[in-house]
Write a protein that holds these residues in place. Structure first.
Motif, PDB file in Angstrom:
ATOM      1  N   ILE A  14       0.838  -1.202   0.000  1.00  0.00           N
ATOM      2  CA  ILE A  14       0.000   0.000   0.000  1.00  0.00           C
ATOM      3  C   ILE A  14       0.872   1.251   0.000  1.00  0.00           C
ATOM      4  O   ILE A  14       0.534   2.269  -0.610  1.00  0.00           O
ATOM      5  CB  ILE A  14      -1.010  -0.002   1.186  1.00  0.00           C
ATOM      6  CG1 ILE A  14      -2.091   1.078   0.965  1.00  0.00           C
ATOM      7  CG2 ILE A  14      -0.348   0.215   2.521  1.00  0.00           C
ATOM      8  CD1 ILE A  14      -2.990   0.816  -0.221  1.00  0.00           C
ATOM      9  N   ARG A  19       1.867   1.890  -3.506  1.00  0.00           N
ATOM     10  CA  ARG A  19       0.803   2.587  -4.240  1.00  0.00           C
ATOM     11  C   ARG A  19       0.727   4.061  -3.843  1.00  0.00           C
ATOM     12  O   ARG A  19       0.649   4.938  -4.704  1.00  0.00           O
ATOM     13  CB  ARG A  19      -0.538   1.894  -3.967  1.00  0.00           C
ATOM     14  CG  ARG A  19      -1.721   2.680  -4.450  1.00  0.00           C
ATOM     15  CD  ARG A  19      -2.955   1.840  -4.565  1.00  0.00           C
ATOM     16  NE  ARG A  19      -2.869   0.938  -5.697  1.00  0.00           N
ATOM     17  CZ  ARG A  19      -3.917   0.309  -6.221  1.00  0.00           C
ATOM     18  NH1 ARG A  19      -5.111   0.477  -5.707  1.00  0.00           N
ATOM     19  NH2 ARG A  19      -3.770  -0.472  -7.265  1.00  0.00           N
ATOM     20  N   ALA A  31       1.431   7.248  -6.264  1.00  0.00           N
ATOM     21  CA  ALA A  31       0.443   8.307  -6.528  1.00  0.00           C
ATOM     22  C   ALA A  31       1.048   9.673  -6.241  1.00  0.00           C
ATOM     23  O   ALA A  31       0.905  10.615  -7.033  1.00  0.00           O
ATOM     24  CB  ALA A  31      -0.807   8.076  -5.680  1.00  0.00           C
ATOM     25  N   HIS A  36       9.388   3.391  -3.472  1.00  0.00           N
ATOM     26  CA  HIS A  36       8.736   2.919  -4.689  1.00  0.00           C
ATOM     27  C   HIS A  36       9.709   2.086  -5.534  1.00  0.00           C
ATOM     28  O   HIS A  36       9.335   1.068  -6.104  1.00  0.00           O
ATOM     29  CB  HIS A  36       8.220   4.117  -5.494  1.00  0.00           C
ATOM     30  CG  HIS A  36       7.188   3.752  -6.502  1.00  0.00           C
ATOM     31  ND1 HIS A  36       5.868   3.575  -6.181  1.00  0.00           N
ATOM     32  CD2 HIS A  36       7.272   3.500  -7.833  1.00  0.00           C
ATOM     33  CE1 HIS A  36       5.188   3.236  -7.261  1.00  0.00           C
ATOM     34  NE2 HIS A  36       6.018   3.182  -8.288  1.00  0.00           N
ATOM     35  N   PHE A  37      10.976   2.546  -5.560  1.00  0.00           N
ATOM     36  CA  PHE A  37      12.022   1.851  -6.326  1.00  0.00           C
ATOM     37  C   PHE A  37      12.272   0.448  -5.748  1.00  0.00           C
ATOM     38  O   PHE A  37      12.209  -0.561  -6.466  1.00  0.00           O
ATOM     39  CB  PHE A  37      13.299   2.700  -6.267  1.00  0.00           C
ATOM     40  CG  PHE A  37      14.390   2.281  -7.216  1.00  0.00           C
ATOM     41  CD1 PHE A  37      14.657   3.010  -8.353  1.00  0.00           C
ATOM     42  CD2 PHE A  37      15.166   1.161  -6.953  1.00  0.00           C
ATOM     43  CE1 PHE A  37      15.665   2.641  -9.223  1.00  0.00           C
ATOM     44  CE2 PHE A  37      16.180   0.776  -7.822  1.00  0.00           C
ATOM     45  CZ  PHE A  37      16.420   1.516  -8.960  1.00  0.00           C
ATOM     46  N   LEU A  71      11.276  -3.156  -7.284  1.00  0.00           N
ATOM     47  CA  LEU A  71      12.201  -4.245  -7.648  1.00  0.00           C
ATOM     48  C   LEU A  71      11.687  -5.567  -7.075  1.00  0.00           C
ATOM     49  O   LEU A  71      11.740  -6.609  -7.730  1.00  0.00           O
ATOM     50  CB  LEU A  71      13.602  -3.957  -7.093  1.00  0.00           C
ATOM     51  CG  LEU A  71      14.427  -2.879  -7.795  1.00  0.00           C
ATOM     52  CD1 LEU A  71      15.809  -2.799  -7.145  1.00  0.00           C
ATOM     53  CD2 LEU A  71      14.569  -3.173  -9.282  1.00  0.00           C
TER      54      LEU A  71
END
Lengths: 125, 117
Positions: free
Chosen positions: A24, A27, A31, A80-81, A85
């Protein structure tokens, strides 16, 4: 068409497992980063336009607001990176076992937090 | 009947998002290394980074990958949270609004990069 089914969406009572937490946050950070793209382009434009504008950008990043916002952006990007991965690994069938998936979830969550904190300390105004 | 919401396009979108992710995962660390290896990161040094044509093209590709990746991701979020029957118009409006914004961003990125001469 739409089947009636029970919903349980009490966010205060739901306890996500670590994989769900990383997912989450992946996500949410995605965003936030999506909305930051025009800001990133604006910053890039200023930084390349003239020495005065470059200095303005550098001063802004050196200020308190710039430090806070860029720290949050760096954390979002790192999380996020790394979580990305991990998800790419799942696409290839790597690390899908319960134990290893928990380990990589903790690793991506903590690594992003630690690296973002180190960069933030190093750049503290 | 084929639905206007884009049924069956999911696999292409999923694949394009992964392709973009892989390009970005390669580009970003390389860009960071190049920037850190630059002799100086003042205005002249920062501009010099974007002077070679190869760098302009690679960076523009990065923005194309980023914008496509972000558009597909936002689309997925809209699909997940705006899935009532009456939400179709709202969802489509959001798709197209974000697509227009991101296309504009791509042209803007090209303009920024090619202004470095």
């Amino acid at each position: 068409m739409k089947p009636e089914r029970p919903y349980f969406l009490d966010l205060a009572a739901i306890r996500l497992p670590i994989g769900g937490m990383v997912s989450i946050l992946h996500r949410a950070s995605g965003a936030a980063l999506s909305l930051a793209i025009p800001c990133l382009l604006y910053t890039l434009m200023l930084s390349l336009r003239s020495p005065e504008d470059f200095q303005r950008v550098a001063d802004w990043f050196g200020g308190l607001l710039g430090w806070v916002l860029s720290t949050l952006t760096i954390w979002a990007l790192l999380h996020h990176f790394l979580a990305g991965l991990r998800h790419l690994g799942f696409d290839l069938g790597w690390g899908e076992g319960r134990e290893i998936a928990r380990v990589t979830a903790w690793a991506s969550l903590l690594a992003a937090l630690v690296v973002a904190a180190l960069i933030a300390l190093w750049r503290f105004p | 009947m084929r639905r206007v919401g884009g049924a069956r396009r999911g696999l292409d979108m999923w694949l394009a998002q992964r392709a973009g992710a892989i390009y970005m995962a390669l580009f970003l660390p390389l860009f960071l290394l190049l920037a850190l290896a630059a002799p100086s990161l003042d205005y002249a040094g920062w501009r010099a980074l974007f002077l070679p044509l190869g760098m302009k093209v690679a960076t523009l590709l990065f923005f194309a990958a980023l914008l496509a990746h972000a558009w597909i991701g936002l689309r997925e979020i809209f699909i997940d949270y705006l899935h009532c029957a009456r939400c179709v118009m709202l969802r489509l409006s959001l798709y197209f609004a974000v697509a227009a914004l991101y296309l504009a961003c791509l042209v803007w990125a090209a303009d920024i990069l090619w202004s470095v001469r």
